[in-house]
Design a protein around this motif. Structure first.
Motif, PDB file in Angstrom:
ATOM      1  N   LEU A   1      -3.948  -5.855  -6.196  1.00 63.63           N
ATOM      2  CA  LEU A   1      -4.624  -5.782  -7.489  1.00 63.63           C
ATOM      3  C   LEU A   1      -4.071  -6.875  -8.392  1.00 63.63           C
ATOM      4  N   PHE A   2      -4.956  -7.743  -8.848  1.00 62.38           N
ATOM      5  CA  PHE A   2      -4.592  -8.807  -9.782  1.00 62.38           C
ATOM      6  C   PHE A   2      -5.344  -8.536 -11.079  1.00 62.38           C
ATOM      7  N   ASN A   3      -4.604  -8.262 -12.153  1.00 62.26           N
ATOM      8  CA  ASN A   3      -5.209  -7.907 -13.431  1.00 62.26           C
ATOM      9  C   ASN A   3      -4.778  -8.928 -14.477  1.00 62.26           C
ATOM     10  N   ARG A   4      -5.692  -9.829 -14.819  1.00 64.97           N
ATOM     11  CA  ARG A   4      -5.376 -10.854 -15.819  1.00 64.97           C
ATOM     12  C   ARG A   4      -5.328 -10.277 -17.223  1.00 64.97           C
ATOM     13  N   LYS A   5      -6.096  -9.228 -17.467  1.00 63.33           N
ATOM     14  CA  LYS A   5      -6.151  -8.652 -18.808  1.00 63.33           C
ATOM     15  C   LYS A   5      -4.802  -8.055 -19.211  1.00 63.33           C
ATOM     16  N   GLU A   6      -4.184  -7.313 -18.286  1.00 61.13           N
ATOM     17  CA  GLU A   6      -2.878  -6.707 -18.565  1.00 61.13           C
ATOM     18  C   GLU A   6      -1.721  -7.596 -18.113  1.00 61.13           C
ATOM     19  N   GLY A   7      -2.018  -8.640 -17.348  1.00 60.01           N
ATOM     20  CA  GLY A   7      -0.991  -9.571 -16.904  1.00 60.01           C
ATOM     21  C   GLY A   7      -0.090  -9.038 -15.808  1.00 60.01           C
ATOM     22  N   ILE A   8      -0.646  -8.202 -14.913  1.00 60.75           N
ATOM     23  CA  ILE A   8       0.174  -7.637 -13.837  1.00 60.75           C
ATOM     24  C   ILE A   8      -0.479  -7.868 -12.479  1.00 60.75           C
ATOM     25  N   VAL A   9       0.367  -7.837 -11.464  1.00 58.25           N
ATOM     26  CA  VAL A   9      -0.061  -7.894 -10.071  1.00 58.25           C
ATOM     27  C   VAL A   9       0.547  -6.684  -9.381  1.00 58.25           C
ATOM     28  N   CYS A  10      -0.285  -5.892  -8.713  1.00 58.83           N
ATOM     29  CA  CYS A  10       0.191  -4.723  -7.971  1.00 58.83           C
ATOM     30  C   CYS A  10      -0.169  -4.906  -6.500  1.00 58.83           C
ATOM     31  N   ILE A  11       0.811  -4.700  -5.654  1.00 55.08           N
ATOM     32  CA  ILE A  11       0.597  -4.773  -4.213  1.00 55.08           C
ATOM     33  C   ILE A  11       1.024  -3.434  -3.627  1.00 55.08           C
ATOM     34  N   PHE A  12       0.087  -2.770  -2.945  1.00 51.14           N
ATOM     35  CA  PHE A  12       0.356  -1.448  -2.378  1.00 51.14           C
ATOM     36  C   PHE A  12       0.054  -1.473  -0.888  1.00 51.14           C
ATOM     37  N   ARG A  13       0.976  -0.920  -0.095  1.00 54.07           N
ATOM     38  CA  ARG A  13       0.781  -0.784   1.347  1.00 54.07           C
ATOM     39  C   ARG A  13       1.307   0.575   1.791  1.00 54.07           C
ATOM     40  N   TRP A  14       0.639   1.139   2.796  1.00 49.97           N
ATOM     41  CA  TRP A  14       1.140   2.344   3.443  1.00 49.97           C
ATOM     42  C   TRP A  14       2.093   1.932   4.549  1.00 49.97           C
ATOM     43  N   GLY A  15       3.243   2.604   4.627  1.00 51.71           N
ATOM     44  CA  GLY A  15       4.225   2.339   5.666  1.00 51.71           C
ATOM     45  C   GLY A  15       4.371   3.544   6.576  1.00 51.71           C
ATOM     46  N   PHE A  16       5.462   3.576   7.311  1.00 55.57           N
ATOM     47  CA  PHE A  16       5.752   4.714   8.173  1.00 55.57           C
ATOM     48  C   PHE A  16       6.279   5.872   7.328  1.00 55.57           C
ATOM     49  N   PRO A  17       6.109   7.105   7.773  1.00 56.26           N
ATOM     50  CA  PRO A  17       6.611   8.249   7.002  1.00 56.26           C
ATOM     51  C   PRO A  17       8.112   8.156   6.768  1.00 56.26           C
ATOM     52  N   GLY A  18       8.509   8.634   5.630  1.00 56.81           N
ATOM     53  CA  GLY A  18       9.912   8.601   5.246  1.00 56.81           C
ATOM     54  C   GLY A  18      10.042   8.146   3.805  1.00 56.81           C
ATOM     55  N   ILE A  19      11.178   7.582   3.501  1.00 55.98           N
ATOM     56  CA  ILE A  19      11.454   7.153   2.132  1.00 55.98           C
ATOM     57  C   ILE A  19      10.500   6.045   1.693  1.00 55.98           C
ATOM     58  N   ASN A  20      10.205   5.127   2.583  1.00 61.37           N
ATOM     59  CA  ASN A  20       9.366   3.979   2.242  1.00 61.37           C
ATOM     60  C   ASN A  20       7.926   4.147   2.711  1.00 61.37           C
ATOM     61  N   ARG A  21       7.392   5.351   2.657  1.00 56.84           N
ATOM     62  CA  ARG A  21       6.003   5.569   3.080  1.00 56.84           C
ATOM     63  C   ARG A  21       5.035   4.795   2.196  1.00 56.84           C
ATOM     64  N   ARG A  22       5.282   4.827   0.901  1.00 61.15           N
ATOM     65  CA  ARG A  22       4.442   4.085  -0.040  1.00 61.15           C
ATOM     66  C   ARG A  22       5.209   2.863  -0.526  1.00 61.15           C
ATOM     67  N   ILE A  23       4.680   1.710  -0.217  1.00 60.73           N
ATOM     68  CA  ILE A  23       5.299   0.463  -0.656  1.00 60.73           C
ATOM     69  C   ILE A  23       4.474  -0.049  -1.825  1.00 60.73           C
ATOM     70  N   PHE A  24       5.068  -0.043  -2.998  1.00 64.61           N
ATOM     71  CA  PHE A  24       4.357  -0.437  -4.209  1.00 64.61           C
ATOM     72  C   PHE A  24       5.184  -1.482  -4.943  1.00 64.61           C
ATOM     73  N   LEU A  25       4.627  -2.668  -5.069  1.00 66.43           N
ATOM     74  CA  LEU A  25       5.293  -3.761  -5.766  1.00 66.43           C
ATOM     75  C   LEU A  25       4.480  -4.115  -7.002  1.00 66.43           C
ATOM     76  N   ARG A  26       5.166  -4.323  -8.107  1.00 63.17           N
ATOM     77  CA  ARG A  26       4.492  -4.691  -9.352  1.00 63.17           C
ATOM     78  C   ARG A  26       5.221  -5.891  -9.952  1.00 63.17           C
ATOM     79  N   PHE A  27       4.444  -6.909 -10.296  1.00 61.42           N
ATOM     80  CA  PHE A  27       4.991  -8.128 -10.869  1.00 61.42           C
ATOM     81  C   PHE A  27       4.168  -8.526 -12.082  1.00 61.42           C
ATOM     82  N   LEU A  28       4.796  -9.311 -12.922  1.00 61.58           N
ATOM     83  CA  LEU A  28       4.067  -9.892 -14.044  1.00 61.58           C
ATOM     84  C   LEU A  28       3.339 -11.140 -13.566  1.00 61.58           C
ATOM     85  N   LEU A  29       2.187 -11.357 -14.115  1.00 62.79           N
ATOM     86  CA  LEU A  29       1.376 -12.504 -13.727  1.00 62.79           C
ATOM     87  C   LEU A  29       2.073 -13.823 -14.049  1.00 62.79           C
TER      88      LEU A  29
END
Length: 184
Positions: free
Chosen positions: A94-122
């Protein structure tokens, strides 16, 4: 598949639920099941598979080896079926120029890192980078360079985009994010 508006770009990423993975998992399951059955029937001394003469396969060493390979194949097949059912690797960018953020989401293997969610400023994005490797195992991958972090891949290594498609995608994304393109 992607969706774009004036200020938002959403790029859906397919994971491991692909036809090729389903075919490999199914083929591996059937083949390894056959190996286990042949090893088991050679141990029992019975011929329950009519199209294959098992009298020629003695249990030691051929039956043991076939059973071992069959069990190993069943483990690998179960791993493939689990990754398919969990849809590992799927998600969205997800690239959002209006709010100035980039979100990257991936499903991983079950466990602590099942949801991989990265958020950065544009404003932290330095460039969109294309890496091309030529040779027998040629690969073309699109990366996003972010200040203070390592490069984040935006395409899969097995996506098999043509050079023109990859350049077009990189140019559109760089234009949308207003960052330069680097080619390595």
């Amino acid at each position: 598949m992607s969706w774009r508006s004036e200020h938002i770009w959403i790029d859906l990423i397919t994971g491991s639920r692909k036809i090729s993975n389903l075919c490999w998992a199914f083929t591996l399951f059937l083949g390894s099941l056959g190996f286990v059955l042949v090893g088991t029937y050679s141990y029992l001394g019975r011929n329950l598979i009519s199209f294959f003469p098992l009298q020629q396969i003695i249990f030691f060493p051929q039956g043991i080896v076939m059973s071992f390979y069959g069990i190993a194949g069943l483990f690998i097949s179960s791993y493939l079926w689990c990754t398919i059912s969990w849809n590992v690797g799927s998600g969205y960018d997800l690239f959002n120029r209006k709010e100035g953020i980039v979100c990257i989401f991936r499903w991983g293997f079950p466990g602590i890192n099942r949801r991989i969610f990265l958020r950065f400023l544009l404003k932290d994005i330095r460039s969109v980078r294309i890496e091309v490797e030529e040779g027998i195992y040629a690969g073309r991958v699109l990366y996003m360079d972010i200040r203070g972090h390592r490069a984040i891949p935006l395409t899969r290594t097995d996506e098999n985009l043509t050079p023109g498609e990859l350049e077009k995608k990189a140019a559109e994304l760089a234009y949308f994010l207003r960052v330069p393109i680097e080619v390595f």
